[in-house]
Design a protein around this motif. Sequence first.
Motif, PDB file in Angstrom:
ATOM      1  N   ASN A   1       5.690  -3.026   7.483  1.00 47.05           N
ATOM      2  CA  ASN A   1       5.943  -2.299   8.730  1.00 47.05           C
ATOM      3  C   ASN A   1       5.273  -2.937   9.945  1.00 47.05           C
ATOM      4  O   ASN A   1       5.798  -2.900  11.058  1.00 47.05           O
ATOM      5  N   ASP A   2       4.094  -3.528   9.742  1.00 47.51           N
ATOM      6  CA  ASP A   2       3.374  -4.119  10.867  1.00 47.51           C
ATOM      7  C   ASP A   2       3.780  -5.566  11.148  1.00 47.51           C
ATOM      8  O   ASP A   2       3.165  -6.248  11.970  1.00 47.51           O
TER       9      ASP A   2
ATOM     10  N   LEU B   1       0.837  -1.200   0.000  1.00 46.03           N
ATOM     11  CA  LEU B   1       0.000   0.000   0.000  1.00 46.03           C
ATOM     12  C   LEU B   1       0.868   1.244   0.000  1.00 46.03           C
ATOM     13  O   LEU B   1       1.886   1.309   0.692  1.00 46.03           O
ATOM     14  N   TYR B   2       0.454   2.242  -0.795  1.00 45.37           N
ATOM     15  CA  TYR B   2       1.195   3.501  -0.852  1.00 45.37           C
ATOM     16  C   TYR B   2       0.269   4.655  -0.508  1.00 45.37           C
ATOM     17  O   TYR B   2      -0.957   4.504  -0.428  1.00 45.37           O
ATOM     18  N   GLY B   3       0.869   5.840  -0.294  1.00 45.21           N
ATOM     19  CA  GLY B   3       0.080   7.020   0.057  1.00 45.21           C
ATOM     20  C   GLY B   3      -0.179   7.098   1.542  1.00 45.21           C
ATOM     21  O   GLY B   3       0.681   6.769   2.369  1.00 45.21           O
ATOM     22  N   GLU B   4      -1.394   7.492   1.915  1.00 46.42           N
ATOM     23  CA  GLU B   4      -1.724   7.688   3.326  1.00 46.42           C
ATOM     24  C   GLU B   4      -1.754   6.378   4.106  1.00 46.42           C
ATOM     25  O   GLU B   4      -1.530   6.360   5.323  1.00 46.42           O
ATOM     26  N   ARG B   5      -2.053   5.261   3.433  1.00 47.62           N
ATOM     27  CA  ARG B   5      -2.146   3.967   4.129  1.00 47.62           C
ATOM     28  C   ARG B   5      -0.894   3.120   3.911  1.00 47.62           C
ATOM     29  O   ARG B   5      -0.939   1.895   3.957  1.00 47.62           O
TER      30      ARG B   5
ATOM     31  N   LEU C   1       4.765   0.309   3.869  1.00 44.73           N
ATOM     32  CA  LEU C   1       6.213   0.408   4.016  1.00 44.73           C
ATOM     33  C   LEU C   1       6.580   1.884   4.080  1.00 44.73           C
ATOM     34  O   LEU C   1       5.966   2.721   3.402  1.00 44.73           O
ATOM     35  N   THR C   2       7.595   2.209   4.856  1.00 47.21           N
ATOM     36  CA  THR C   2       7.986   3.601   5.046  1.00 47.21           C
ATOM     37  C   THR C   2       8.281   4.284   3.717  1.00 47.21           C
ATOM     38  O   THR C   2       7.914   5.444   3.498  1.00 47.21           O
TER      39      THR C   2
END
Length: 381
Positions: free
Chosen positions: A249-250, A210-214, A217-218
Amino acid sequence: MDKDVHEIELELHPGQVFSAETVLDAANRMNHPLWISETTQGMPAGWNYDRPARPDTQGVPVAPARAWLADDLLPLLDNPQTARLADSRTVCEEWTGDRVLLTEEPALQLGLTVPVDGRYRMAIGHGAGGVFGPVQVKIGGQCVATLADACPQERGNVTVLPEELRLTAGEVTVAFERQAGTRMAVGFIDLAPVYRDIPSAAWTGIGPFLYGERASLTALAGVDEATALQSVVLPPEQAHGTDAPAVLNDGTALHWQPMGEDGDWVDFFRLTGHKNGSIHYAATRIHSAAACRVRFSFGMDYWMRVWLNGEAVVPFQEGEGAIIKGQFTFDADLRAGWNDVLVKLASGSGGNGFWLAVTDRDRQFEFIRPTLLPSHVGEAP
């Protein structure tokens, strides 16, 4: 537009009479370019109806988007003095808005450039009936079709040659030899590659990232799809060819998974349930008995990048309007043996997947899912 039924409105001018087949042909050909694969022979791109290629399609000729028109063909004649450009209404009143090569000579010969080795379908827009007698079409000196119409009145026809042409990259000679009548008229020649679909069953996929606000990955935080595709190198690119999981990340670990077993649409939504704001990867392998130059055809929803043997052959491609199978093409070189293909796709809001097909003159390519090496082994050879 290839999954549903849609209404098409046609403007018919007063005083002109059109047959039902002419109107249907016009509607069918409104969606360009002409898409041809082994499962959709002679079907305009994105159109979902069963209309296989056939030797003779009557109706007002409508040239596919990439066809050679009469103006393009004139300088390709061995002797440009043997024909002249004329208004298409010279053939019949219904054929408006185009130009044709018109001649009273018994023969025309020209040279066309074949871009890559492959199988091709040829379609020709021409005059037929009345003074436009039967015309033999010869490719490289061999007769491959006859353009003919028993109708006593002149008309425009589109003839799709009944057999595929196996052609080698370079120049090919096309000759038109009139057998009767007093005139010949050629409006266009379309030489469309026949593609082999790389089926969903030959792919393995991984995602979603997932990219953007959600962002998962950093490196994907706050970026748009163009940046995510072109500038952010994600784990599947770093460890391509191995079974190394991608850890988010999670702490979630993403693994490569076989794609669906049916169809030619490689569907990431069916794999992971994610669409807008996500990136997925897919990988396949193509085996070729010999090195060759080929043409790939693809369509996607909605942003895509493609690597072939580690080289970015499609650095970035954004969709253009409705998704269409075969909307985009690129030429590339396959090496003898195995060739690795990696696709990176950012999804649209309505779908998440792609089609990829390739020319294969001798039907000798083999498509398989990659056999992933253990991650500690490193890159696949």
